[in-house]
Design an enzyme around this catalytic site. Structure first.
Site, PDB file in Angstrom:
ATOM      1  N   GLU A   6     -10.143 -38.533  23.481  1.00  0.00           N
ATOM      2  CA  GLU A   6     -10.196 -38.288  24.914  1.00  0.00           C
ATOM      3  C   GLU A   6     -11.620 -38.619  25.366  1.00  0.00           C
ATOM      4  O   GLU A   6     -12.577 -38.117  24.781  1.00  0.00           O
ATOM      5  CB  GLU A   6      -9.873 -36.823  25.217  1.00  0.00           C
ATOM      6  CG  GLU A   6      -9.898 -36.549  26.706  1.00  0.00           C
ATOM      7  CD  GLU A   6      -9.552 -35.114  27.077  1.00  0.00           C
ATOM      8  OE1 GLU A   6      -9.249 -34.300  26.177  1.00  0.00           O
ATOM      9  OE2 GLU A   6      -9.591 -34.830  28.286  1.00  0.00           O
TER      10      GLU A   6
ATOM     11  N   ARG B  58      -9.097 -30.582   9.703  1.00  0.00           N
ATOM     12  CA  ARG B  58     -10.253 -31.121  10.409  1.00  0.00           C
ATOM     13  C   ARG B  58     -11.515 -30.887   9.597  1.00  0.00           C
ATOM     14  O   ARG B  58     -11.550 -30.049   8.706  1.00  0.00           O
ATOM     15  CB  ARG B  58     -10.372 -30.484  11.791  1.00  0.00           C
ATOM     16  CG  ARG B  58     -10.688 -28.987  11.745  1.00  0.00           C
ATOM     17  CD  ARG B  58     -10.547 -28.312  13.100  1.00  0.00           C
ATOM     18  NE  ARG B  58     -11.488 -28.794  14.080  1.00  0.00           N
ATOM     19  CZ  ARG B  58     -11.151 -29.530  15.153  1.00  0.00           C
ATOM     20  NH1 ARG B  58      -9.908 -29.870  15.383  1.00  0.00           N
ATOM     21  NH2 ARG B  58     -12.063 -29.919  15.997  1.00  0.00           N
TER      22      ARG B  58
ATOM     23  N   LYS C 242     -16.484 -30.854  21.307  1.00  0.00           N
ATOM     24  CA  LYS C 242     -17.128 -31.584  22.400  1.00  0.00           C
ATOM     25  C   LYS C 242     -17.556 -30.631  23.509  1.00  0.00           C
ATOM     26  O   LYS C 242     -18.577 -30.836  24.143  1.00  0.00           O
ATOM     27  CB  LYS C 242     -16.173 -32.649  22.942  1.00  0.00           C
ATOM     28  CG  LYS C 242     -16.188 -33.911  22.111  1.00  0.00           C
ATOM     29  CD  LYS C 242     -15.320 -34.977  22.722  1.00  0.00           C
ATOM     30  CE  LYS C 242     -13.869 -34.685  22.464  1.00  0.00           C
ATOM     31  NZ  LYS C 242     -12.972 -35.790  22.826  1.00  0.00           N
TER      32      LYS C 242
HETATM   33  P1  ATP Z   1     -13.061 -31.514  20.075  1.00  0.00           P
HETATM   34  O1  ATP Z   1     -12.326 -30.346  19.487  1.00  0.00           O
HETATM   35  O2  ATP Z   1     -14.382 -31.772  19.456  1.00  0.00           O
HETATM   36  O3  ATP Z   1     -13.131 -31.495  21.562  1.00  0.00           O
HETATM   37  P2  ATP Z   1     -10.797 -33.140  20.200  1.00  0.00           P
HETATM   38  O4  ATP Z   1      -9.793 -32.998  19.137  1.00  0.00           O
HETATM   39  O5  ATP Z   1     -10.491 -32.524  21.506  1.00  0.00           O
HETATM   40  O6  ATP Z   1     -12.196 -32.744  19.650  1.00  0.00           O
HETATM   41  P3  ATP Z   1     -10.184 -35.842  20.718  1.00  0.00           P
HETATM   42  O7  ATP Z   1     -10.964 -36.837  21.473  1.00  0.00           O
HETATM   43  O8  ATP Z   1      -8.900 -35.380  21.269  1.00  0.00           O
HETATM   44  O9  ATP Z   1     -11.152 -34.631  20.481  1.00  0.00           O
HETATM   45  O10 ATP Z   1     -10.009 -36.302  19.213  1.00  0.00           O
HETATM   46  C1  ATP Z   1      -9.657 -37.586  18.808  1.00  0.00           C
HETATM   47  C2  ATP Z   1      -9.163 -37.518  17.394  1.00  0.00           C
HETATM   48  O11 ATP Z   1     -10.177 -37.020  16.540  1.00  0.00           O
HETATM   49  C3  ATP Z   1      -7.983 -36.597  17.266  1.00  0.00           C
HETATM   50  O12 ATP Z   1      -6.987 -37.256  16.532  1.00  0.00           O
HETATM   51  C4  ATP Z   1      -8.506 -35.404  16.547  1.00  0.00           C
HETATM   52  O13 ATP Z   1      -7.528 -34.833  15.737  1.00  0.00           O
HETATM   53  C5  ATP Z   1      -9.656 -35.989  15.730  1.00  0.00           C
HETATM   54  N1  ATP Z   1     -10.676 -34.972  15.475  1.00  0.00           N
HETATM   55  C6  ATP Z   1     -11.342 -34.231  16.386  1.00  0.00           C
HETATM   56  N2  ATP Z   1     -12.167 -33.358  15.774  1.00  0.00           N
HETATM   57  C7  ATP Z   1     -12.020 -33.544  14.444  1.00  0.00           C
HETATM   58  C8  ATP Z   1     -12.599 -32.943  13.271  1.00  0.00           C
HETATM   59  N3  ATP Z   1     -13.496 -31.971  13.343  1.00  0.00           N
HETATM   60  N4  ATP Z   1     -12.210 -33.407  12.065  1.00  0.00           N
HETATM   61  C9  ATP Z   1     -11.317 -34.398  11.967  1.00  0.00           C
HETATM   62  N5  ATP Z   1     -10.735 -35.007  13.017  1.00  0.00           N
HETATM   63  C10 ATP Z   1     -11.078 -34.589  14.246  1.00  0.00           C
HETATM   64 MG    MG Z   2      -8.350 -33.231  22.243  1.00  0.00          MG
END
Ligand code: ATP
Ligand code: MG
Length: 569
Positions: A42, A269, A279
């Protein structure tokens, strides 16, 4: 083809669980044995090291199975998203060394299709417009152990729903006035199946679709359908989405009409000690000025790590080392530091820099004489050759490389003691000059002209206990050096109930040294270049660096001294 499959089977022992799944799917001819992955960020912030794990996994699988991996921006919330984030994400994925399939994609590319599918679902009695407040809807959801309450709008006619949804789309309602919900099951033990929201109203300009839309699909609705539109086969996400999978399947069931049928797979994760990895929290650090932007070298963002001097190889290596599994765990940040230290040890040229200089005057060295000594660039890399460093009567050494009342085991310079200057001569400390406060301003030494390193003379082979790095005073280049420590001084900054993670910020995470001195060869390096300052650690040229004022970041120390120091404290 068959030979390849046999090989894959033989290597199955070392496969991670997703690879095992993929190879089984290939063998069974699922989706015509196709593999197609995606990375779906995102654009609401910069990518962090957790995302790197997902990137390495999705693009890594694509590479391994000679398959495409899409980059798809999940841009369904115009209130939080921005082109700046899109640009940074593209840059980071490329920098990590991966190439996405064709152009980058956007969920917003599919807004028309998603809208049509929503209409279809309304027509089939599978979705309805709910005018309750979000609080009312939340209250009716109930508890996992008790059924929820059906909305009074749940059984409206198809015609009414179509008309209301059209009004939503046409902008006749303000934000929050109503939502489109899937009509599934208010008694399901899975809370995600209790008539989840599909669309909400947001009157905001979208970074790509402008003001075309004021209704935006929710993640759960948009994500699987976008996977389907793109022909994704293995939709890999983190474990918290496991409970969403039945919903992912349900939405697909409503629209599936041949082609690849994606399946969601969840992995653990990345969590890391001394680090926050969300984020939202990283955005807080940026907005509240706790760091100097998303690419502050103390940030766990990819742009921060890059600026800190991490290499793409070291990050990929780290991701390989931690592996992919379904069990949650916490990785020691020292492992990340190890991977960059290990890589830089092999590739970083050695340079002499003195961070806390004190002047050494070699009294018996001829005044005005300058000679050139040769010093190896990198003992780990035979190809790297040697460089010239000018040597003269006055040099700088580290202040703490000299001690007046030194303990026995002190192998650096002491009154009457000898050390070798790296690549040059053996010197002996004769006397010191102090200022009115008792601080040493000059160390007077003598040198033995027969002891030049590499000259082959018997005296040059003479062993002394200590070797010091040094910088010639007449050719010293002044520079600023930024020393970083961990951003948090607690192992789990966001793991404390009733305490904000920012309470655990390390007040000493940045120390700036204004007047370091360096050997003249330092001027040849460009922004982003890495080097080892001998005996001090790995450093890189910071993006603030200019011809007038060189600025360096410490990437990582030479040894993992952190654990030891923690024990002492
Ligand atoms: P955050 O929790 O930091 O806001 P998010 O999951 O909302 O992260 P996205 O932009 O939706 O952020 O994530 C893009 C991809 O990265 C998704 O497939 C998510 O599962 C993966 N991802 C995010 N954080 C992690 C992590 N700590 N370890 C592994 N994969 C991750
Ligand atoms: Mg997300």
């Amino acid at each position: 083809m068959s030979e390849e499959i046999v090989n894959l089977t033989e290597s199955e022992k070392s496969l991670n669980f997703i690879e095992t799944v993929i190879e089984e799917d290939i063998r069974n001819g699922k989706n015509d044995s196709a593999v197609h992955t995606r990375f779906p960020p995102e654009p609401n912030g910069y990518l962090h090291i957790g995302h790197a794990k997902s990137i390495c996994l999705n693009f890594g699988l694509a590479k391994k199975y000679n398959a495409p991996c899409n980059l798809r921006f999940d841009d369904t919330n115009p209130a939080k998203e921005d082109q700046e984030y899109v640009d940074s994400i593209k840059r980071d994925v490329e920098w990590l060394g991966f190439k996405w399939n064709g152009q980058e994609r956007y969920t917003s590319d599919y807004f028309d299709q998603l809208y049509e599918w929503a209409i279809k679902m309304i027509k089939e009695g599978k979705a309805y417009v709910d005018h309750q407040t979000s609080e009312e809807i939340a209250a009716q959801k109930g508890e996992p152990t008790a059924p929820g309450i059906e909305s009074p709008y749940r059984n409206r006619s198809v015609e009414e729903n179509l008309a209301e949804f059209e009004k939503m789309r046409a902008g006749e309602y303000p934000d929050g006035a109503c939502v489109l919900r899937a009509k599934i099951d208010m008694t399901s033990p899975n809370m995600h199946m209790r008539d989840p929201i599909m669309y909400r109203i947001i009157h905001a300009t979208h970074h790509r679709t402008g003001d075309k839309w004021c209704i935006y699909p929710m993640y759960d609705y948009a994500h699987g359908q976008s996977d389907y539109v793109e022909g994704i086969t293995h939709s890999i996400c983190t474990l918290e989405f496991e409970v969403h999978r039945p919903l992912y399947e349900w939405f697909l069931d409503q629209v599936y009409d041949g082609g690849h049928r994606p399946r969601q797979w969840e992995f653990a994760r990345l969590n890391m000690t001394y680090t926050v990895m969300s984020k939202r929290k990283l955005l807080q650090l940026v907005n509240e000025g706790h760091v100097n932007g998303w690419d502050d070298p103390r940030m766990p963002t990819i742009s921060g790590l890059r600026r800190r001097g991490y290499t793409p190889e070291s990050i990929r290596r780290f991701c390989e080392t931690i592996g992919v599994a379904r069990r949650e765990n916490i990785i020691d940040v020292a492992l990340l530091e190890f991977s960059v230290r290990d890589h830089l040890n092999k590739i970083a040229p050695r340079v002499m820099a003195v961070l806390d200089p004190v002047k050494v005057i070699i009294d018996n060295y001829p005044e005005g004489k300058i000679e050139t000594v040769m010093i190896e660039n990198n003992p780990e890399d035979p190809e790297s050759g040697s460089r010239e460093v000018p040597f003269s009567r006055e040099i700088y050494i580290e202040r703490d490389d000299f001690m007046e009342d030194a303990p026995k085991k002190y192998f650096r310079l002491r009154p009457g003691g000898e050390v070798r200057l790296k690549g040059a001569y053996i010197i002996k400390a004769e006397s010191v000059v102090k200022d009115s406060e008792g601080r040493i301003t000059e160390i007077h030494c003598s040198y033995d002209p027969e002891t030049l390193s590499g000259s082959g003379s018997e005296a040059s082979m003479r062993k002394v206990k200590g070797t010091l790095h040094w910088v010639p005073a007449h050719a010293a280049v002044k520079a600023e050096v930024r020393l970083y420590d961990r951003l948090f001084n607690d192992e789990a900054p966001d793991g404390h109930k009733d305490h904000d993670f920012k309470e655990y910020l390390n007040p000493d995470s940045l120390r700036v040294i204004e007047n370091a001195v360096m050997e003249p060869s330092i001027t040849k390096y460009k922004v982003g270049d890495s080097m080892q300052f001998q005996r001090l650690g790995y450093f890189c040229v910071d993006s603030d660096s200019t011809a007038e004022k060189l600025v360096f970041n410490r990437t990582v120390g030479l040894k993992d001294t952190w654990a030891k120091e923690q024990k002492k404290n």
